[in-house]
Structures are given as structure tokens and as C-alpha cells.
Scaffold this motif. Structure first.
Motif, PDB file in Angstrom:
ATOM      1  N   UNK A   1       3.381  11.182  17.286  1.00 36.70           N
ATOM      2  CA  UNK A   1       2.787  10.031  16.607  1.00 36.70           C
ATOM      3  C   UNK A   1       3.126   9.955  15.122  1.00 36.70           C
ATOM      4  N   UNK A   2       3.433  11.084  14.484  1.00 42.62           N
ATOM      5  CA  UNK A   2       3.738  11.085  13.041  1.00 42.62           C
ATOM      6  C   UNK A   2       4.882  12.071  12.806  1.00 42.62           C
ATOM      7  N   UNK A   3       6.085  11.650  13.090  1.00 35.37           N
ATOM      8  CA  UNK A   3       7.234  12.561  13.073  1.00 35.37           C
ATOM      9  C   UNK A   3       7.531  13.088  11.675  1.00 35.37           C
ATOM     10  N   UNK A   4       7.427  12.256  10.648  1.00 37.72           N
ATOM     11  CA  UNK A   4       7.717  12.735   9.295  1.00 37.72           C
ATOM     12  C   UNK A   4       6.717  13.799   8.857  1.00 37.72           C
ATOM     13  N   UNK A   5       5.455  13.555   9.151  1.00 39.02           N
ATOM     14  CA  UNK A   5       4.450  14.555   8.813  1.00 39.02           C
ATOM     15  C   UNK A   5       4.664  15.823   9.638  1.00 39.02           C
ATOM     16  N   UNK A   6       5.075  15.657  10.881  1.00 37.24           N
ATOM     17  CA  UNK A   6       5.332  16.830  11.723  1.00 37.24           C
ATOM     18  C   UNK A   6       6.425  17.691  11.124  1.00 37.24           C
TER      19      UNK A   6
ATOM     20  N   UNK B   1      -3.697  16.850   2.307  1.00 38.93           N
ATOM     21  CA  UNK B   1      -4.152  15.513   1.914  1.00 38.93           C
ATOM     22  C   UNK B   1      -3.498  14.452   2.799  1.00 38.93           C
ATOM     23  N   UNK B   2      -2.251  14.625   3.099  1.00 41.30           N
ATOM     24  CA  UNK B   2      -1.535  13.702   4.001  1.00 41.30           C
ATOM     25  C   UNK B   2      -2.175  13.734   5.390  1.00 41.30           C
ATOM     26  N   UNK B   3      -2.499  14.915   5.867  1.00 38.09           N
ATOM     27  CA  UNK B   3      -3.131  15.053   7.186  1.00 38.09           C
ATOM     28  C   UNK B   3      -4.512  14.403   7.189  1.00 38.09           C
ATOM     29  N   UNK B   4      -5.256  14.532   6.089  1.00 39.27           N
ATOM     30  CA  UNK B   4      -6.579  13.905   6.001  1.00 39.27           C
ATOM     31  C   UNK B   4      -6.449  12.386   6.120  1.00 39.27           C
ATOM     32  N   UNK B   5      -5.481  11.817   5.403  1.00 34.00           N
ATOM     33  CA  UNK B   5      -5.283  10.355   5.456  1.00 34.00           C
ATOM     34  C   UNK B   5      -4.920   9.918   6.872  1.00 34.00           C
ATOM     35  N   UNK B   6      -3.993  10.639   7.513  1.00 32.68           N
ATOM     36  CA  UNK B   6      -3.578  10.301   8.874  1.00 32.68           C
ATOM     37  C   UNK B   6      -4.746  10.415   9.843  1.00 32.68           C
ATOM     38  N   UNK B   7      -5.562  11.445   9.690  1.00 33.15           N
ATOM     39  CA  UNK B   7      -6.700  11.642  10.597  1.00 33.15           C
ATOM     40  C   UNK B   7      -7.740  10.545  10.435  1.00 33.15           C
ATOM     41  N   UNK B   8      -8.057  10.183   9.195  1.00 31.86           N
ATOM     42  CA  UNK B   8      -9.068   9.151   8.953  1.00 31.86           C
ATOM     43  C   UNK B   8      -8.596   7.773   9.396  1.00 31.86           C
TER      44      UNK B   8
ATOM     45  N   UNK C   1      -6.805   7.270  12.060  1.00 27.74           N
ATOM     46  CA  UNK C   1      -6.625   7.291  13.509  1.00 27.74           C
ATOM     47  C   UNK C   1      -7.726   6.494  14.212  1.00 27.74           C
ATOM     48  N   UNK C   2      -7.415   5.992  15.401  1.00 28.71           N
ATOM     49  CA  UNK C   2      -8.409   5.308  16.218  1.00 28.71           C
ATOM     50  C   UNK C   2      -9.248   6.279  17.044  1.00 28.71           C
ATOM     51  N   UNK C   3      -8.853   7.541  17.063  1.00 27.11           N
ATOM     52  CA  UNK C   3      -9.559   8.558  17.825  1.00 27.11           C
ATOM     53  C   UNK C   3     -10.713   9.112  17.007  1.00 27.11           C
ATOM     54  N   UNK C   4     -11.935   9.068  17.571  1.00 23.86           N
ATOM     55  CA  UNK C   4     -13.120   9.517  16.834  1.00 23.86           C
ATOM     56  C   UNK C   4     -13.048  11.009  16.512  1.00 23.86           C
ATOM     57  N   UNK C   5     -12.511  11.807  17.441  1.00 22.21           N
ATOM     58  CA  UNK C   5     -12.406  13.244  17.190  1.00 22.21           C
ATOM     59  C   UNK C   5     -11.502  13.528  15.991  1.00 22.21           C
ATOM     60  N   UNK C   6     -10.392  12.816  15.911  1.00 19.16           N
ATOM     61  CA  UNK C   6      -9.471  13.036  14.796  1.00 19.16           C
ATOM     62  C   UNK C   6     -10.086  12.551  13.483  1.00 19.16           C
ATOM     63  N   UNK C   7     -10.837  11.475  13.526  1.00 17.47           N
ATOM     64  CA  UNK C   7     -11.502  11.012  12.315  1.00 17.47           C
ATOM     65  C   UNK C   7     -12.508  12.046  11.809  1.00 17.47           C
ATOM     66  N   UNK C   8     -13.272  12.613  12.730  1.00 19.03           N
ATOM     67  CA  UNK C   8     -14.240  13.636  12.328  1.00 19.03           C
ATOM     68  C   UNK C   8     -13.532  14.886  11.822  1.00 19.03           C
ATOM     69  N   UNK C   9     -12.402  15.212  12.444  1.00 14.22           N
ATOM     70  CA  UNK C   9     -11.639  16.359  11.943  1.00 14.22           C
ATOM     71  C   UNK C   9     -11.152  16.090  10.518  1.00 14.22           C
ATOM     72  N   UNK C  10     -10.668  14.869  10.258  1.00 15.27           N
ATOM     73  CA  UNK C  10     -10.242  14.521   8.912  1.00 15.27           C
ATOM     74  C   UNK C  10     -11.374  14.648   7.905  1.00 15.27           C
ATOM     75  N   UNK C  11     -12.589  14.227   8.308  1.00 16.25           N
ATOM     76  CA  UNK C  11     -13.741  14.364   7.401  1.00 16.25           C
ATOM     77  C   UNK C  11     -14.059  15.837   7.153  1.00 16.25           C
ATOM     78  N   UNK C  12     -13.995  16.649   8.208  1.00  9.68           N
ATOM     79  CA  UNK C  12     -14.246  18.080   8.034  1.00  9.68           C
ATOM     80  C   UNK C  12     -13.205  18.747   7.155  1.00  9.68           C
ATOM     81  N   UNK C  13     -11.941  18.366   7.327  1.00 10.79           N
ATOM     82  CA  UNK C  13     -10.880  18.929   6.492  1.00 10.79           C
ATOM     83  C   UNK C  13     -11.039  18.482   5.048  1.00 10.79           C
ATOM     84  N   UNK C  14     -11.491  17.246   4.842  1.00 13.92           N
ATOM     85  CA  UNK C  14     -11.746  16.769   3.476  1.00 13.92           C
ATOM     86  C   UNK C  14     -12.848  17.588   2.822  1.00 13.92           C
ATOM     87  N   UNK C  15     -13.901  17.915   3.593  1.00 15.99           N
ATOM     88  CA  UNK C  15     -14.973  18.756   3.064  1.00 15.99           C
ATOM     89  C   UNK C  15     -14.431  20.132   2.687  1.00 15.99           C
ATOM     90  N   UNK C  16     -13.582  20.676   3.543  1.00 14.12           N
ATOM     91  CA  UNK C  16     -12.985  21.981   3.252  1.00 14.12           C
ATOM     92  C   UNK C  16     -12.135  21.916   1.986  1.00 14.12           C
TER      93      UNK C  16
END
Length: 624
Positions: A270-275, A327-334, A336-351
Motif C-alpha cells: 500500500x505504501x511502497x516508498x515508505x516501505x 513521523x511518516x508512519x504516523x501520518x500514513x496510519x492516521x 488510513x481507513x482502517x480503525x486499527x491502523x488509526x489507533x496504532x498511529x495515535x499510540x505511536x504519536x503518544x510514544x
């Protein structure tokens, strides 16, 4: 899910606050003794104790917690015990586990004596008190005033420390309470790792394995940052402490975290450049970790101190690149249309927020006389606990989702297989009906016509034999046609139908069949009776055509576990391994198709002394 996660987050915060409150209350009565420290910096790094005793450069320290920042000098500290503590066993606690070398020297009545020499460049067993920091037992008497000199060597690194004087009993009590809290921390980490390994073994999803590796690496980071790693994990390898083992732990857990993120966020598709960015960063960390480990085992940092600065600069560059990638991963996660990935992005932002606070605090402490509000490893522990619970909850929720999806797919597959089997059976029955119709309408009529024509021919022995053979062929065709579905199957059940069938076969066949029923009459539905009867006829036909047997046994058993049909013979047998369900012949394909339709298990055993095939229906599918 969000509501549950918020509730869980609140419970974690309360738990951390509760443990902190317990530790603060339990250690409140323990008061440190006041101590006046004097400091002198040896910029030449060659001063002896005699020159130190004569030095007039010692200056009093304003703060108990001292930060000299980056240093290339040896630092000396001088102090005397307070008068009200001279009859008490005391312990000097130096709150920095990563000092290269420490030496405590006593001067009593002009006599100079070295108490001990230790540090993280020495075996852990050389520490005077086995604890995660540096602690020295002090024994003094008012009759013999003693002056203490402490030599600290942390050249080419940042030096920040705090020296505290404790009553020995209070120090031991305080340490036991801290180790108790660390034990709880280790237990929680071990539980999370074990659960994720079990999730991985169950689901074969590598995201759980990499999360377990990531948590293990993060635990090693905490162990290295607190001094517990050297105490319990590598006490006999002080070479791993040069440079700071925290760098090595970070280079180990960051690539594991990147690998976890690649799987969890499906970056490759889904995100080849970030990969590819994280892939390059991950491989760089792995290469750096391998090279650093090799350098440590070869003791290169001790022989080439400038190597420590090189490693520190490389670590700074990698840390900055990692922050940008996260930071790039946080933006991509937030996004996303997937709720799990959005919550992961929020958790990573907190970290990352906690990490930024820690970075700012470290920048302050790396300056001379810089201050910091909380020990860095304690701040990271709090962040780690929050992330551990949040991410573990997200993965557990993901696992439950995958289990439900797997169950749905399995159910759909079973239904599709049943429908396929039903169609196969319907096609077989339709084809059999067509063959029976042709036999009755065409072949049987022609045999009748031939028999009628032969009645007008002059009688002879050959004619009589020919007529008898024609009559037998007509009877056989009629029997085959009537084998479509005996009325006894629907009226009396499969047991009665099989008994009649074996009796008919024994009148015309060379193979002698015996039928035995054990237990109560099976309470099966009509469709189950028909399928079981068809299976029996298929197996009995195989015995007659292929087995070259003289005897065969048909056993129908009804017991508490279910209904089983067993057909055995004394024929020549065949290779059961090559004729299993994966590679069956035409006859066995029909057998397995009907067995799947019944949700029955098939067992096959064949050899030189005969063949036994058993079909077992579980009790749960029986109907009255």
C-alpha cells in the motif's frame, strides 16, 4: 473498540500512578544523610592520588545531582562523613550505571588506601555491592576521622551523576522495593511476549512474531538503560558496555519495530516508498548492530577511544532518520481507513511525544550544569507500559478479527464443499437413472426379442444353454436396474436394505458376503440412510470386481460415539498410501464425496491379507 481502549488506557495510568504512590509512600521515611561534596576536574587525566591530595582546585558542589556534559577529563570528588553518622553503617550510592571506571580511596591518619575499583569496564562481580548502580559500603569512627576521594572516569562521553549517602538498612530496603517493581515489569513483558508467540503459532501471522521480538528488544533497551542488563544478562562481558549499551539495544529493537510496522500497516503493497525507506533504514540498523557487536567483542573501543565518538555520531544520524520515518508512519496510519491502523498511529504519536520529551531532557543534561526532571529510563518505562498495553490490545483485537474471519471462511468453504459433493452425487444418481432407463428400454427389450425368436428354433443342447444365458443376462440387468434404491432403504432403514442386498449377492456371486448389525437400529434421516447404502454398495462392488476375494464382511455398528460402516475382505489388497483422499481412483472419489456429504470420517487399511474400509458418522449429525 475505542471505548474499551480508552478504558484500558485509564486503567494503565491508574496502575502506574498506584505503583508510583506506593513506592513514594514506602520510601518516604528513608532519609538520605546530607553530604558536602567537592569537585576537581583532572584535564590531563594523569593525576595520581598524591597530586590530588595536594591539589587546591577542589570546589564545593551546589547541587547533589551534577551534570558536567561531554568530558575528556577524569573527575575527582572529595567528601567527609557527617558527624551524626559516624556510628552508623552507611552506603554511598552513585546513581549512574554507565561510568567506565570508579575508584574509592580513603585517607585516614595520613594513610591512603583504595577501597575498591569498579565500573562498567570491569566484571560485574567486582562491584562492592551487587546492585544495578554503583554503591560503596562506608565504615568510619569518630575516633578515626576519614576523608574519601572518588575517582570517576567517563571520558569521551557525557557524565551526569547523583551521589547520595544512605543508612545501609534504608538503602537495602529501597533497593528491594525497586527490584520488586522491576520484577512486575519483567513479568508483564514476558506475558505479552508469550501471548504474541502463541498468536503467531496459532494464526501463522508474522506480525505477532515481530511484535514479540520488538517488545523483547525494547525490554533489552530498558534493561541496558537501568543497569539491570549488565547485572543479569551479560555480567561477564563488560566489553558490551563500550560504548553505552543503550545504543546497541536501540540498534536491535528499532529494526524489529520497523519490521513489525511493515507487516501491520501492509507497507509493501500500500505504501511502497515508505516501505523501501524503512527497508533501507532497517538494514542499516542491522548492519550497524552486527558491526558494533564485532567491534565490542574485539575490544576496539578500549584501544581506540575515538571510535566511541564515531559510533555516537552514527547513532545520532540514525536516530534522526528514525524519527522522520516514524513521523511518516504516523501520518500514513492516521490517514488510513482502517480503525486499527488509526489507533496504532495515535499510540505511536503518544510514544514519539514521550521520546521528544526525553530527547529535550537529554539535550539539557548533556550540557554542563544541565538539569532534568525525571530519570530517562523511568520516563521510558512509563511510555513503554502505555504502549505495551495499547499495542497489545490492538493486536489482540486484530487476532480476534482474524479468528472470526477464519471461521467464516472455513464455514463458507465447508458449505461450498457440501454443495459440490451434493452436485456430484446428484450427477451420479442422474447418470445411473439414465443407464437404468437405457438398460430397461433398450437392452432388456432386445434380449426379450432374441429369446422370443429362439423359441421357434428346433430345440438342442446349445440352444437350451443360449436361452438360459439370455435369461440370466436379463435377470442381471433387471437386478442392476432395481439396485437404484430398494424400497427397504426408505421403509426399513439401511440395516434391513444391506441385509437383503447381501442375501441377493450370495445367490449369484462367487464372493460370500456376511452382514452383521451391532447396537440399536441407527436413527438416521432418509438421506443419510441412502448415502450410507450407496457407500456400502460401492464398496461391495469394489470387492466383487477388484479384490479377488472369497469372503467379505459388512458390519454396521451403532454406539454412543456414532454410527460406523465397515466393509472388509480377504482379497489381494492395494497400496493404501497412494489411494488416499489426495489421490483416489474413481470409486474412491465417489466414496469420499459421499462421506463428505455425510460429514463422516473414512479410514482405509489394505495389505496382502485383505482390505478394510470404515466410514464413521459422528453422533451429533444423527437425527431421529
Amino acid at each position: 473498540m475505542v471505548r474499551n481502549l480508552i478504558g484500558l488506557f485509564g486503567i494503565v495510568i491508574l496502575a502506574i500512578w498506584g505503583f508510583s504512590w506506593y513506592h513514594a509512600r514506602s520510601t518516604a521515611p528513608m532519609k538520605a544523610f546530607p553530604i558536602t561534596l567537592f569537585h576537581w576536574e583532572d584535564t590531563t587525566a594523569r593525576a595520581t592520588i598524591q597530586s590530588v591530595l595536594q591539589s587546591a582546585g577542589f570546589a564545593p558542589i551546589r547541587h547533589r545531582r551534577q551534570n558536567v556534559g561531554y568530558t575528556e577529563s577524569i573527575h575527582w570528588y572529595r567528601f567527609r562523613l557527617p558527624p551524626d553518622s559516624l556510628e552508623t553503617d552507611l552506603t554511598l550510592d552513585v546513581r549512574n550505571h554507565a561510568i567506565n571506571a570508579l575508584q574509592l580511596i580513603t585517607v585516614r591518619n595520613g594513610l591512603v588506601m583504595s577501597v575498591t575499583k569498579t565500573g562498567d569496564r570491569f566484571m560485574f562481580s567486582q562491584r562492592p555491592i551487587p546492585t544495578k548502580t554503583f554503591a560503596f559500603p562506608l565504615h568510619s569512627s569518630p575516633r578515626q576521622p576519614t576523608e574519601y576521594y572518588l575517582r570517576l572516569d567517563k571520558r569521551y562521553e557525557n557524565l551526569a551523576t547523583e551521589m547520595t549517602l544512605w543508612r545501609t538498612s534504608d538503602f537495602e530496603d529501597k533497593e528491594q522495593r525497586e527490584y520488586f517493581l522491576w520484577g512486575i515489569f519483567v513479568g508483564i513483558v514476558a506475558l505479552v511476549v508469550l501471548l504474541n508467540v502463541l498468536f503467531w503459532r496459532t494464526s501463522n501471522d508474522p506480525v505477532y512474531l515481530w511484535y514479540a521480538i520488538y517488545v523483547t528488544g525494547l525490554f533489552l533497551r530498558q534493561a541496558a538503560d537501568s543497569g539491570l542488563g549488565f547485572q543479569y544478562l551479560w555480567p561477564g562481558l563488560p566489553a558490551l558496555n563500550a560504548p553505552d549499551p543503550l545504543i546497541q539495544a536501540l540498534w536491535l529493537y528499532v529494526p524489529a519495530m520497523l519490521q513489525f510496522q511493515q507487516y501491520f500497516l501492509n507497507l509493501k503493497q500500500e505504501h511502497k516508498r515508505l516501505f523501501w525507506a524503512t527497508q533501507v533504514l532497517k538494514c542499516t540498523f542491522w548492519a550497524g548492530f552486527t558491526g558494533l557487536l564485532a567491534a565490542q567483542l574485539l575490544h576496539l573501543p578500549q584501544h581506540y577511544p575515538e571510535l566511541i565518538q564515531v559510533v555516537t555520531r552514527i547513532h545520532t544520524l540514525l536516530a534522526n532518520a528514525t524519527v522522520l520515518a516514524f513521523l511518516w508512519i504516523i501520518v500514513v496510519s492516521l490517514q488510513s481507513d482502517n480503525a486499527l491502523r488509526q489507533l496504532y498511529g495515535a499510540g505511536l504519536a503518544l510514544q514519539m511525544t514521550g521520546q521528544f520529551v526525553n530527547i529535550i531532557q537529554n539535550m539539557s543534561r548533556n550540557q554542563a550544569d544541565g538539569v532534568y526532571l525525571i530519570e530517562p529510563y523511568l520516563l521510558i518505562v512509563v511510555i513503554f507500559f502505555i504502549d505495551l498495553v495499547v499495542f497489545a490490545y490492538l493486536l489482540a483485537y486484530r487476532y480476534r478479527q482474524s479468528v472470526r474471519e477464519h471461521q467464516t471462511l472455513t464455514l463458507n468453504l465447508t458449505r461450498t464443499q457440501q454443495q459440490t459433493n451434493q452436485k456430484i452425487i446428484q450427477m451420479l444418481d442422474a447418470e445411473r437413472e439414465q443407464v437404468q432407463h437405457l438398460l430397461r428400454a433398450d437392452v432388456s427389450q432386445r434380449l426379450g426379442q432374441v429369446q422370443h425368436l429362439l423359441t421357434g428354433v428346433v430345440s438342442s443342447a446349445q440352444l437350451t444353454d443360449s436361452v438360459r444365458l439370455i435369461q440370466k443376462a436379463d435377470a442381471d440387468l433387471d437386478g442392476i436396474a432395481r439396485n437404484r434404491l430398494p424400497v427397504a432403504v426408505a421403509q426399513k432403514g439401511v440395516a434391513a436394505a444391506l441385509a437383503e442386498l447381501t442375501e441377493q449377492l450370495n445367490q449369484t456371486q462367487l464372493v460370500q458376503f456376511t452382514f452383521v448389525q451391532t447396537g440399536e437400529k441407527p436413527a438416521l434421516s432418509v438421506s443419510q440412510d441412502v448415502q450410507l447404502y450407496r457407500i456400502a454398495t460401492e464398496l461391495m462392488n469394489n470387492v466383487r470386481k477388484h479384490a479377488q476375494a472369497t469372503q467379505a464382511h459388512v458390519v454396521l455398528t451403532n454406539e454412543a460415539g456414532g454410527v460406523s460402516l465397515t466393509v472388509s475382505d480377504n482379497g489381494r489388497g492395494f497400496d493404501a498410501r497412494s489411494a488416499g483422499e489426495s489421490q483416489p481412483g474413481i470409486g474412491l472419489k465417489n466414496l469420499y464425496a459421499r462421506a463428505h456429504e455425510l460429514q463422516a470420517d473414512v479410514t482405509l487399511d489394505s495389505g496382502g491379507d485383505g482390505t478394510t474400509i470404515a466410514v464413521r458418522l459422528s453422533q451429533k449429525i444423527q437425527t431421529s
